[in-house]
Structure formats: C-alpha cells, structure tokens
Design a protein around this motif. Structure first.
Motif, short mmCIF file in Angstrom:
data_model
loop_
_atom_site.label_atom_id
_atom_site.label_comp_id
_atom_site.label_asym_id
_atom_site.label_seq_id
_atom_site.Cartn_x
_atom_site.Cartn_y
_atom_site.Cartn_z
N ALA A 85 -1.77 10.45 7.43
CA ALA A 85 -0.66 11.18 6.83
C ALA A 85 -1.18 12.46 6.22
O ALA A 85 -2.36 12.59 5.92
CB ALA A 85 0.04 10.33 5.77
N GLN A 87 0.25 15.66 3.30
CA GLN A 87 1.29 16.03 2.35
C GLN A 87 0.87 17.27 1.58
O GLN A 87 -0.33 17.54 1.45
CB GLN A 87 1.62 14.88 1.40
CG GLN A 87 0.48 14.46 0.50
CD GLN A 87 0.86 13.27 -0.39
OE1 GLN A 87 1.91 12.66 -0.25
NE2 GLN A 87 -0.02 12.96 -1.34
N ARG A 145 4.88 2.55 -10.57
CA ARG A 145 4.83 3.94 -10.10
C ARG A 145 3.57 4.11 -9.26
O ARG A 145 2.46 3.82 -9.73
CB ARG A 145 4.81 4.87 -11.30
CG ARG A 145 4.81 6.33 -10.94
CD ARG A 145 4.88 7.18 -12.20
NE ARG A 145 4.64 8.56 -11.87
CZ ARG A 145 4.13 9.43 -12.71
NH1 ARG A 145 3.82 9.09 -13.95
NH2 ARG A 145 3.92 10.68 -12.34
N PRO A 149 4.03 9.02 -3.88
CA PRO A 149 5.28 8.30 -4.10
C PRO A 149 5.74 7.46 -2.91
O PRO A 149 6.40 6.45 -3.09
CB PRO A 149 6.30 9.42 -4.40
CG PRO A 149 5.47 10.54 -4.92
CD PRO A 149 4.16 10.45 -4.18
N ARG A 150 5.35 7.86 -1.72
CA ARG A 150 5.75 7.09 -0.52
C ARG A 150 4.66 6.10 -0.08
O ARG A 150 4.60 5.71 1.08
CB ARG A 150 6.14 8.03 0.60
CG ARG A 150 5.04 8.96 1.03
CD ARG A 150 5.51 10.00 2.03
NE ARG A 150 4.34 10.69 2.51
CZ ARG A 150 3.98 10.77 3.78
NH1 ARG A 150 4.72 10.26 4.70
NH2 ARG A 150 2.89 11.40 4.11
N LEU A 151 3.82 5.68 -1.03
CA LEU A 151 2.73 4.76 -0.70
C LEU A 151 3.25 3.46 -0.09
O LEU A 151 2.68 2.97 0.88
CB LEU A 151 1.88 4.45 -1.94
CG LEU A 151 0.71 3.49 -1.70
CD1 LEU A 151 -0.30 4.12 -0.73
CD2 LEU A 151 0.04 3.13 -3.01
N GLN A 152 4.33 2.91 -0.62
CA GLN A 152 4.86 1.65 -0.08
C GLN A 152 5.24 1.80 1.39
O GLN A 152 4.93 0.94 2.21
CB GLN A 152 6.02 1.16 -0.93
CG GLN A 152 5.54 0.67 -2.30
CD GLN A 152 6.66 0.55 -3.31
OE1 GLN A 152 7.39 1.51 -3.54
NE2 GLN A 152 6.77 -0.61 -3.92
N GLU A 153 5.88 2.91 1.72
CA GLU A 153 6.25 3.18 3.11
C GLU A 153 5.01 3.33 3.99
O GLU A 153 4.95 2.80 5.09
CB GLU A 153 7.09 4.47 3.14
CG GLU A 153 7.46 4.97 4.49
CD GLU A 153 8.14 6.34 4.40
OE1 GLU A 153 7.93 7.14 5.33
OE2 GLU A 153 8.85 6.61 3.43
N LEU A 154 4.02 4.03 3.50
CA LEU A 154 2.77 4.24 4.24
C LEU A 154 2.04 2.91 4.47
O LEU A 154 1.61 2.62 5.58
CB LEU A 154 1.87 5.23 3.50
CG LEU A 154 0.54 5.56 4.13
CD1 LEU A 154 0.71 6.18 5.53
CD2 LEU A 154 -0.25 6.52 3.24
#
Length: 160
Positions: A85, A87, A145, A149-154
C-alpha cells in the motif's frame, strides 16, 4: 526573538519526506503493533501503529522497514516483502508538522520475542507506551485507534 513573527508552518514550507512502514506478521500469523501517544499533545488519545519512519538518504524503503523493525521492536531476523500500500499523510507530532509519502511493506518473522526499542529518537522514546502481538481477529474486532486509519482494512486484505 519577536513572538509576533513566529507562526505555524504552512504546508508549502515543509519539505515532503519519504517514509516506509511495515505490517509485520510473526509466529501464529500475529501482527506486531506499537502503542504510542503524542508527547507534544498530552490531551490526545493514544493509538496503535505499525512500525515505520523516514527513509534515510540512499536507503531503500525495504531496508528502512527492516531498520525500523530493529529499532522499534528488536527484530533482527525479518523477511521484508513487497510494498502492499501507499499513502500520503500530513500530521503533527511533538509540535512538529509532517508531510510525507509512505510506502507500506509486508514482512514476516519467526521471532516471537519483542525486545526493548533501540535507537529511538528523543520524541519517539517519549511517545512509546509499549508494543505487543495482536491476532488478526483482535485487530478486526477492535475499536482502538489505529494508524494508518485503514489498518483494519489492510490487515483483512493481507490475511486472505
């Protein structure tokens, strides 16, 4: 110094830095995360983040990821894989403004032991609150937290 001439940095005044972060999978497919807080803003909530930092001159992003894993968790035997990824982030930390492009690698290790951080910069050491292995299910179910912020999705995509 004339206080009236001191101002917050504008985005245009801050050089964009290159950084590398890494999702480290360890034994039993657990993910290594660091608990941190902002020493420049004691009222801010702490967070859990993947290791990472600025890429040094002449350093590859993969080498930076391996270096950061050693500095932040004492991992000296890791296999850094590809970038999974990218960002662009802007944030304040310890009273400083950062504007950075980040690549996020995936890495694996058989090393379960988390060692004391070594070679942290001054504000990183103040920010460090601890570190631990998380199961993928714990991360996906958590309301903590996370950074990015998109760690769960990753993590969900990498665990497939």
């Amino acid at each position: 110094m004339d206080a009236s001439r001191v101002s917050s940095p504008r985005v245009a005044d801050v050089p964009r830095r290159q950084a590398s972060r890494v999702v480290l999978f360890g034994p039993d497919n657990q993910v290594f995360l660091i608990n941190a807080s902002d020493p420049g803003n004691p009222s801010s909530e702490p967070w859990w983040e993947i290791p990472g930092g600025g890429i040094d001159y002449g350093e590859s992003s993969a080498h930076c990821a391996a270096r950061e894993l050693y500095e932040e968790g004492g991992f000296d035997s890791v296999e850094v894989g590809p970038v999974v990824a990218t960002q662009h982030v802007q944030f304040s930390f310890a009273g400083m403004f950062f504007d950075q492009d980040e690549v996020i690698h995936i890495a694996r290790t058989d090393q379960a032991e988390i060692k004391k951080p070594m070679g942290l910069e001054f504000f990183e050491a103040l920010a460090f609150r601890g570190a631990r292995w998380w199961t993928v299910d714990e991360i996906l179910a958590s309301s903590e937290r996370f950074l990015p912020p998109r760690l769960q999705e990753l993590i969900a995509a990498l665990d497939d």
